[in-house]
Write a protein that holds these residues in place. Structure first.
Motif, PDB file in Angstrom:
ATOM      1  N   ILE A   1     127.034 -45.367  33.765  1.00 31.31           N
ATOM      2  CA  ILE A   1     126.036 -45.498  34.819  1.00 31.31           C
ATOM      3  C   ILE A   1     125.256 -46.794  34.613  1.00 31.31           C
ATOM      4  O   ILE A   1     124.846 -47.118  33.505  1.00 31.31           O
ATOM      5  CB  ILE A   1     125.083 -44.288  34.814  1.00 31.31           C
ATOM      6  N   ASP A   2     125.061 -47.526  35.674  1.00 35.32           N
ATOM      7  CA  ASP A   2     124.422 -48.836  35.582  1.00 35.32           C
ATOM      8  C   ASP A   2     122.922 -48.693  35.307  1.00 35.32           C
ATOM      9  O   ASP A   2     122.276 -47.737  35.756  1.00 35.32           O
ATOM     10  CB  ASP A   2     124.653 -49.604  36.886  1.00 35.32           C
ATOM     11  N   VAL A   3     122.382 -49.650  34.558  1.00 36.04           N
ATOM     12  CA  VAL A   3     120.949 -49.643  34.236  1.00 36.04           C
ATOM     13  C   VAL A   3     120.098 -49.697  35.496  1.00 36.04           C
ATOM     14  O   VAL A   3     119.051 -49.034  35.585  1.00 36.04           O
ATOM     15  CB  VAL A   3     120.616 -50.835  33.311  1.00 36.04           C
ATOM     16  N   LEU A   4     120.530 -50.459  36.480  1.00 34.76           N
ATOM     17  CA  LEU A   4     119.772 -50.549  37.735  1.00 34.76           C
ATOM     18  C   LEU A   4     119.681 -49.193  38.421  1.00 34.76           C
ATOM     19  O   LEU A   4     118.626 -48.807  38.939  1.00 34.76           O
ATOM     20  CB  LEU A   4     120.440 -51.563  38.667  1.00 34.76           C
ATOM     21  N   GLU A   5     120.790 -48.458  38.427  1.00 37.00           N
ATOM     22  CA  GLU A   5     120.789 -47.134  39.068  1.00 37.00           C
ATOM     23  C   GLU A   5     119.859 -46.182  38.325  1.00 37.00           C
ATOM     24  O   GLU A   5     119.130 -45.402  38.956  1.00 37.00           O
ATOM     25  CB  GLU A   5     122.217 -46.587  39.093  1.00 37.00           C
ATOM     26  N   ILE A   6     119.889 -46.219  36.991  1.00 45.17           N
ATOM     27  CA  ILE A   6     118.992 -45.363  36.204  1.00 45.17           C
ATOM     28  C   ILE A   6     117.542 -45.754  36.441  1.00 45.17           C
ATOM     29  O   ILE A   6     116.666 -44.903  36.604  1.00 45.17           O
ATOM     30  CB  ILE A   6     119.344 -45.467  34.707  1.00 45.17           C
TER      31      ILE A   6
ATOM     32  N   ARG B   1     126.590 -48.839  24.047  1.00 44.61           N
ATOM     33  CA  ARG B   1     127.592 -49.760  24.601  1.00 44.61           C
ATOM     34  C   ARG B   1     127.463 -49.871  26.110  1.00 44.61           C
ATOM     35  O   ARG B   1     127.603 -50.952  26.679  1.00 44.61           O
ATOM     36  CB  ARG B   1     129.003 -49.305  24.233  1.00 44.61           C
ATOM     37  N   HIS B   2     127.203 -48.743  26.778  1.00 48.34           N
ATOM     38  CA  HIS B   2     127.034 -48.775  28.233  1.00 48.34           C
ATOM     39  C   HIS B   2     125.822 -49.620  28.620  1.00 48.34           C
ATOM     40  O   HIS B   2     125.883 -50.412  29.577  1.00 48.34           O
ATOM     41  CB  HIS B   2     126.866 -47.349  28.770  1.00 48.34           C
ATOM     42  N   ILE B   3     124.721 -49.445  27.889  1.00 52.14           N
ATOM     43  CA  ILE B   3     123.516 -50.229  28.183  1.00 52.14           C
ATOM     44  C   ILE B   3     123.774 -51.711  27.927  1.00 52.14           C
ATOM     45  O   ILE B   3     123.363 -52.570  28.721  1.00 52.14           O
ATOM     46  CB  ILE B   3     122.333 -49.734  27.324  1.00 52.14           C
ATOM     47  N   ALA B   4     124.457 -52.024  26.823  1.00 56.51           N
ATOM     48  CA  ALA B   4     124.759 -53.420  26.502  1.00 56.51           C
ATOM     49  C   ALA B   4     125.650 -54.047  27.578  1.00 56.51           C
ATOM     50  O   ALA B   4     125.458 -55.213  27.952  1.00 56.51           O
ATOM     51  CB  ALA B   4     125.436 -53.507  25.135  1.00 56.51           C
ATOM     52  N   ASN B   5     126.608 -53.285  28.091  1.00 59.36           N
ATOM     53  CA  ASN B   5     127.470 -53.798  29.169  1.00 59.36           C
ATOM     54  C   ASN B   5     126.664 -54.112  30.423  1.00 59.36           C
ATOM     55  O   ASN B   5     126.885 -55.130  31.085  1.00 59.36           O
ATOM     56  CB  ASN B   5     128.572 -52.781  29.489  1.00 59.36           C
ATOM     57  N   SER B   6     125.719 -53.225  30.759  1.00 58.15           N
ATOM     58  CA  SER B   6     124.888 -53.457  31.943  1.00 58.15           C
ATOM     59  C   SER B   6     123.989 -54.676  31.755  1.00 58.15           C
ATOM     60  O   SER B   6     123.777 -55.450  32.689  1.00 58.15           O
ATOM     61  CB  SER B   6     124.034 -52.219  32.241  1.00 58.15           C
ATOM     62  N   ILE B   7     123.440 -54.835  30.536  1.00 59.16           N
ATOM     63  CA  ILE B   7     122.578 -55.992  30.272  1.00 59.16           C
ATOM     64  C   ILE B   7     123.395 -57.278  30.348  1.00 59.16           C
ATOM     65  O   ILE B   7     122.923 -58.297  30.857  1.00 59.16           O
ATOM     66  CB  ILE B   7     121.898 -55.843  28.901  1.00 59.16           C
TER      67      ILE B   7
ATOM     68  N   MET C   1     111.109 -42.182  26.766  1.00 55.36           N
ATOM     69  CA  MET C   1     110.937 -43.004  25.567  1.00 55.36           C
ATOM     70  C   MET C   1     112.265 -43.221  24.857  1.00 55.36           C
ATOM     71  O   MET C   1     112.530 -44.296  24.313  1.00 55.36           O
ATOM     72  CB  MET C   1     109.936 -42.347  24.616  1.00 55.36           C
ATOM     73  N   GLY C   2     113.125 -42.203  24.854  1.00 54.13           N
ATOM     74  CA  GLY C   2     114.454 -42.367  24.281  1.00 54.13           C
ATOM     75  C   GLY C   2     115.274 -43.398  25.034  1.00 54.13           C
ATOM     76  O   GLY C   2     116.044 -44.163  24.439  1.00 54.13           O
ATOM     77  N   TYR C   3     115.098 -43.436  26.340  1.00 55.72           N
ATOM     78  CA  TYR C   3     115.795 -44.435  27.151  1.00 55.72           C
ATOM     79  C   TYR C   3     115.291 -45.842  26.833  1.00 55.72           C
ATOM     80  O   TYR C   3     116.081 -46.796  26.764  1.00 55.72           O
ATOM     81  CB  TYR C   3     115.594 -44.108  28.639  1.00 55.72           C
ATOM     82  N   ILE C   4     113.983 -45.974  26.601  1.00 54.77           N
ATOM     83  CA  ILE C   4     113.418 -47.267  26.218  1.00 54.77           C
ATOM     84  C   ILE C   4     113.999 -47.706  24.876  1.00 54.77           C
ATOM     85  O   ILE C   4     114.350 -48.883  24.683  1.00 54.77           O
ATOM     86  CB  ILE C   4     111.879 -47.182  26.132  1.00 54.77           C
ATOM     87  N   ARG C   5     114.114 -46.775  23.949  1.00 59.67           N
ATOM     88  CA  ARG C   5     114.717 -47.102  22.652  1.00 59.67           C
ATOM     89  C   ARG C   5     116.161 -47.573  22.836  1.00 59.67           C
ATOM     90  O   ARG C   5     116.605 -48.525  22.194  1.00 59.67           O
ATOM     91  CB  ARG C   5     114.672 -45.874  21.749  1.00 59.67           C
ATOM     92  N   MET C   6     116.894 -46.916  23.722  1.00 56.68           N
ATOM     93  CA  MET C   6     118.287 -47.297  23.957  1.00 56.68           C
ATOM     94  C   MET C   6     118.368 -48.663  24.637  1.00 56.68           C
ATOM     95  O   MET C   6     119.294 -49.446  24.364  1.00 56.68           O
ATOM     96  CB  MET C   6     118.972 -46.230  24.804  1.00 56.68           C
TER      97      MET C   6
END
Length: 499
Positions: free
Chosen positions: A116-121, A157-163, A259-264
């Motif tokens: 799932i893309d960071v923008l969508e989240i 890895r998913h977050i890094a791909n979106s970034i 907060m967990g999402y911010i950490r990720m």
């Protein structure tokens, strides 16, 4: 000219595109394309045709086909960025097979496991924190329920791909969206604790513990927390059967998930920077390319390009080495208002944590039991957002010391130790087979409760580390081994070992 484009050029473009697609996906089960059986059209001769003159204009077949393929590949890549690699292969194949000089799309690339893309989240952060459960140790989110046969997961890895796709600027935007979400949630949080029924009960419990803590051996009694957990159901239930305490627990879990999402996001940013800078040989000794180009008296364009590269390397090195203290930012921005004198009703929040933990453990045990059942609605195996939420709010309200003074987890351990001792004594005295089976089931149930409380304690201790800024927040309990922790039902000797 129009007739020529419709009857010759368009079929030719379609034929070449189809051939490139079939050749690129030859690993799939396709129809037989043996040219010896079905023959093959010689398209190369048309592409080698020199430009044709139509009165006052020229028609270049090769350029027309190249432009068609460039436009098609670009448009389809924008729709599905994760197919960028397939279209890159098709461009190379078009050059090798037909001699077409294709243009690179220069679009941000994605991967097959993009997730799932960071923008969508970010745009639906309120939906995300309510539909996903956080795992603290593995740093991943697991979808709670789905109509499909599988559950979606989101990891670093998913977050890094979106970034990598959107750039590091998306990280600060995500923090802003999360801040707006947390501000709304803390308003609901304050309203709950301001309620007369809740506020009066917390004040009563705080006064009771202050007056009786010497007699209670400094441990908040398990029975009183259990009475609070069960008694609050009398105030009413939602149509789904949730009590007010259930809804408050869910609210804290949503805050913790955010907060967990911010950490990720922070971990994904560091992961992305590490991938981008992996070809730099020595991060501690990066040469200044701009100065080197000036010494060699290279052209001004080369010097400017070297300066830009130096800036990029400096930025990547800084982000990789330091990261960004997003947790500290989100603590500082809410601390002043949460500790304001106008919010005196929040000062007894730590007193509601014992019944909240009982409520949480019951919910987790029910969720884990449903994993092996046919009806898996509500099944779960992890929900560390609750621990993150508790640790974050305790830090905002500066109530770590107040909560530690309850010695709550030691009290829980002492409660289960005494009950286990009573069951063992009963098993030694009784000879009835049925009663022995009942005692066995009771021991198994007590062991499950103990394990869940230990997992919660470890998760909460780990989450508190993220918000510790000085030595004053370090725990004051004496660390003991697991054998010493269960040696006696006495409260002081029943400490759960620290991590």
């Amino acid at each position: 000219k129009d007739h020529f484009e419709q009857e010759i050029l368009l079929p030719l473009c379609t034929e070449i595109e189809t051939d490139l697609r079939l050749s690129t996906h030859s690993h799939l089960q396709l129809d037989d394309r043996n040219p010896l059986k079905y023959g093959k059209k010689n398209i190369s001769s048309l592409l080698a045709t020199p430009p044709i003159r139509f009165f006052d204009s020229y028609m270049d077949i090769k350029k027309h086909v190249t432009h068609y393929l460039d436009s098609t590949f670009y448009n389809l890549t924008t729709v599905a960025l994760h197919d960028w690699r397939s279209y890159a292969v098709m461009r190379n194949l078009a050059h090798q097979k037909y001699g077409l000089q294709m243009i690179e799309a220069h679009l941000p690339s994605q991967t097959i496991e993009q997730g799932i893309d960071v923008l969508e989240i970010m745009r639906n952060i309120h939906v995300f924190v309510s539909r996903y459960s956080y795992n603290l140790n593995n740093q991943l989110f697991v979808e709670q329920s789905s109509n499909n046969k599988h559950l979606n997961t989101i990891n670093i890895r998913h977050i890094a791909n979106s970034i990598r796709t959107h750039g590091t600027g998306i990280m600060n935007t995500t923090i802003n969206f999360t801040f707006q979400y947390l501000r709304k949630k803390f308003f609901v949080f304050s309203q709950f604790l301001y309620d007369d029924h809740i506020y009066s009960r917390l004040v009563k419990d705080a006064r009771f513990f202050k007056e009786q803590k010497e007699d209670l051996d400094q441990c908040y009694p398990y029975e009183r927390a259990d009475k609070f957990n069960r008694g609050i159901r009398k105030l009413g239930l939602t149509p789904e059967g949730l009590s007010f305490l259930d809804q408050f627990r869910i609210l804290i879990t949503h805050i913790g998930n955010a907060m967990g999402y911010i950490r990720m996001i922070r971990s994904g940013g560091i992961h992305s920077c590490a991938s981008a800078i992996r070809y730099v040989p020595d991060l501690d000794d990066i040469v200044n390319l701009e100065e080197l180009t000036k010494e060699e008296e290279l052209p001004s364009d080369t010097v400017q390009a070297a300066a830009i590269l130096d800036c990029v390397l400096e930025n990547l090195t800084k982000n990789f080495a330091e990261g960004t203290a997003y947790f500290k930012m989100l603590v500082d921005v809410f601390t002043k208002s949460m500790r304001d004198s106008k919010n005196q009703h929040l000062k007894n929040f730590y007193m509601i944590i014992p019944p909240l933990t009982l409520n949480f453990v019951e919910q987790m045990m029910n969720g884990k039991e449903k994993i092996n059942k046919k009806n898996k609605v509500g099944a779960t195996f992890t929900d560390d957002g609750f621990s993150m939420g508790i640790a974050y709010i305790l830090k905002l309200l500066d109530q770590y010391s107040a909560f530690d003074s309850l010695h709550w987890f030691q009290s829980v351990n002492a409660k289960f130790s005494s009950e286990e001792k009573a069951v063992k004594d009963s098993r030694r005295k009784e000879t009835d087979i049925k009663l022995d089976q009942t005692n066995t089931l009771t021991m198994k149930r007590l062991d499950q409760y103990r394990q869940e409380f230990e997992l919660l304690y470890y998760s909460l201790s780990s989450a508190r580390i993220f918000f510790r800024t000085d030595l004053e927040d370090l725990p004051i309990e004496v660390t003991k081994t697991p054998v010493e922790a269960t040696a006696s039902p006495d409260c002081d000797s029943a400490l759960i070992p620290l991590l």
